[in-house]
Scaffold this active site. Structure first.
Site, PDB file in Angstrom:
ATOM      1  N   PHE A 158       0.826  -1.202   0.000  1.00 28.89           N
ATOM      2  CA  PHE A 158       0.000   0.000   0.000  1.00 28.89           C
ATOM      3  C   PHE A 158       0.867   1.262   0.000  1.00 28.89           C
ATOM      4  O   PHE A 158       1.770   1.402   0.826  1.00 28.89           O
ATOM      5  CB  PHE A 158      -0.917  -0.031   1.228  1.00 28.89           C
ATOM      6  CG  PHE A 158      -1.882   1.106   1.321  1.00 28.89           C
ATOM      7  CD1 PHE A 158      -2.973   1.173   0.472  1.00 28.89           C
ATOM      8  CD2 PHE A 158      -1.701   2.110   2.258  1.00 28.89           C
ATOM      9  CE1 PHE A 158      -3.881   2.222   0.557  1.00 28.89           C
ATOM     10  CE2 PHE A 158      -2.607   3.160   2.360  1.00 28.89           C
ATOM     11  CZ  PHE A 158      -3.690   3.221   1.502  1.00 28.89           C
ATOM     12  N   ASN A 173      -3.069  -5.974   6.846  1.00 27.26           N
ATOM     13  CA  ASN A 173      -1.748  -5.434   7.160  1.00 27.26           C
ATOM     14  C   ASN A 173      -1.580  -4.043   6.540  1.00 27.26           C
ATOM     15  O   ASN A 173      -1.718  -3.871   5.330  1.00 27.26           O
ATOM     16  CB  ASN A 173      -0.667  -6.374   6.617  1.00 27.26           C
ATOM     17  CG  ASN A 173       0.721  -6.012   7.085  1.00 27.26           C
ATOM     18  OD1 ASN A 173       1.145  -4.873   6.975  1.00 27.26           O
ATOM     19  ND2 ASN A 173       1.436  -6.993   7.601  1.00 27.26           N
ATOM     20  N   VAL A 228       0.966  -2.316   5.811  1.00 32.12           N
ATOM     21  CA  VAL A 228       2.055  -2.212   4.842  1.00 32.12           C
ATOM     22  C   VAL A 228       1.711  -2.934   3.544  1.00 32.12           C
ATOM     23  O   VAL A 228       2.221  -2.584   2.480  1.00 32.12           O
ATOM     24  CB  VAL A 228       3.362  -2.781   5.436  1.00 32.12           C
ATOM     25  CG1 VAL A 228       4.490  -2.765   4.410  1.00 32.12           C
ATOM     26  CG2 VAL A 228       3.771  -1.991   6.674  1.00 32.12           C
ATOM     27  N   GLU A 229       0.821  -3.908   3.619  1.00 33.35           N
ATOM     28  CA  GLU A 229       0.494  -4.703   2.435  1.00 33.35           C
ATOM     29  C   GLU A 229      -0.756  -4.185   1.722  1.00 33.35           C
ATOM     30  O   GLU A 229      -0.662  -3.373   0.818  1.00 33.35           O
ATOM     31  CB  GLU A 229       0.367  -6.176   2.829  1.00 33.35           C
ATOM     32  CG  GLU A 229       1.688  -6.731   3.371  1.00 33.35           C
ATOM     33  CD  GLU A 229       1.628  -8.202   3.688  1.00 33.35           C
ATOM     34  OE1 GLU A 229       1.356  -8.999   2.769  1.00 33.35           O
ATOM     35  OE2 GLU A 229       1.857  -8.572   4.860  1.00 33.35           O
ATOM     36  N   MET A 230      -1.954  -4.581   2.144  1.00 30.96           N
ATOM     37  CA  MET A 230      -3.171  -4.168   1.436  1.00 30.96           C
ATOM     38  C   MET A 230      -3.980  -3.114   2.196  1.00 30.96           C
ATOM     39  O   MET A 230      -4.816  -2.433   1.606  1.00 30.96           O
ATOM     40  CB  MET A 230      -4.013  -5.406   1.120  1.00 30.96           C
ATOM     41  CG  MET A 230      -3.260  -6.427   0.279  1.00 30.96           C
ATOM     42  SD  MET A 230      -4.065  -8.031   0.123  1.00 30.96           S
ATOM     43  CE  MET A 230      -4.993  -7.799  -1.378  1.00 30.96           C
TER      44      MET A 230
END
Length: 317
Positions: free
Chosen positions: A63, A103, A105-107
């Site tokens: 993201f 998460n 940092v991810e999605m």
């Protein structure tokens, strides 16, 4: 489910049997970028079938272009893992499926927002009803559908499998046959200490967590505590899950921090016995292989590239 040559049967939990409907739904969700907060990242963004269900990067971009701290492991054959993620923090594929979605940092997607997106879609409510019966869409159903699809992403029937389990003694090159002997030899590669080969099938991982010295800085300090972050047990300090070697030739870069770019560099790392630290795994010993033996071992590792399922790519619509 019919599994390919060289792999055992895939088990599914009683409350989430693998059905055509759950797999089709999970496959659609897996490739849908709307699972992320800004509709730009899908599961397949970091686990791309064209790259062996990895992304070919040291660290995946999430993201708003944030980067994680660990290499994205392949989804292939994750169905056989008793614990998911490098540190084993998820007990099941269902538990794992929800992690990257939330998460930041991810999605970076809140579950309630995702469920609302899917509920408002013209197609998803019908697909969820076919898979799970009538009622509102739930995050638990999203996890189950993704897990069902991932249980079908298995890869076997490699040249090694045809040689070892199919009886085709022409399936491996002479170099790969010599490499297999080195792989098994406790006085040479001794790779089977962590990557065992069974009588009827081979996952090429013992599923255990080991400290192999990766992630140690110049001061000898571990920069990633691995499994220790979950268990707080000293034996797990710096330990990460032993990855499968299946398809290893097409899933670079290597190690949980993606620090090694080639299989040759991996062999060089093991030849040196890893980076010393107090928790270094007792099974890790320097490889004493000459150049020809290393080439043979590489040939064997390349023979572990298997067939991918034909229906695991993006759905037609």
């Amino acid at each position: 489910m019919k599994t390919p040559l060289g792999l055992p049967e895939v088990a599914a939990p009683a409350d989430n049997p693998v059905t055509a409907e759950t797999v089709a739904l999970g496959r659609k969700l897996y490739y849908d970028r709307r699972l992320s907060a800004d509709d730009t990242i899908a599961c397949a963004s970091c686990h791309d079938p064209a790259k062996g269900f990895t992304d070919g990067r040291r660290f995946s971009t999430g993201f708003h272009n944030q980067q994680g701290t660990r290499n994205a492991p392949p989804v292939v054959n994750a169905a056989y893992s008793s614990l998911q993620f490098w540190d084993g923090r998820a007990a099941t594929l269902e538990d794992q499926a929800g992690g990257p979605i939330a998460n930041p940092v991810e999605m970076n997607q809140k579950y309630e927002v995702l469920v609302a997106k899917l509920q408002a879609d013209a197609e998803y409510p019908k697909l969820f009803e076919k898979a799970f019966g009538p009622g509102a869409i739930t995050m638990n159903q999203v996890r189950k559908a993704l897990a069902s699809f991932e249980r079908t992403v298995v890869s076997g029937n490699s040249p090694f499998d045809r040689y070892q389990y199919g009886g085709d003694k022409t399936a491996l090159s002479p170099a790969a046959v010599r490499g297999l002997a080195i792989f098994r030899d406790s006085g040479k590669g001794n790779c089977i200490a962590c990557h065992p080969i069974g009588e009827k099938s081979a996952l090429f991982t013992d599923g255990k967590f080991r400290n192999i010295g990766v992630g140690v800085n110049e001061e000898g300090v571990l920069t990633d505590l691995g499994r220790f972050q979950e268990t707080k047990a000293e034996r797990d300090r710096g330990a990460v899950k032993t990855p499968s070697l299946r398809n290893v030739a097409i899933t670079a870069p290597y190690m949980h921090d993606g620090s090694l770019k080639t299989l040759r560099s991996v062999l060089e790392y093991y030849a040196g016995g890893g980076n010393s630290n107090p928790a270094l795994d007792k099974d890790l010993k320097p490889l004493r292989l000459n150049k020809a033996e290393r080439e043979d071992l590489l040939a064997f590792l390349e023979s572990l590239t298997g067939e991918m399922p034909s229906d695991a790519g993006p759905p037609a619509n």
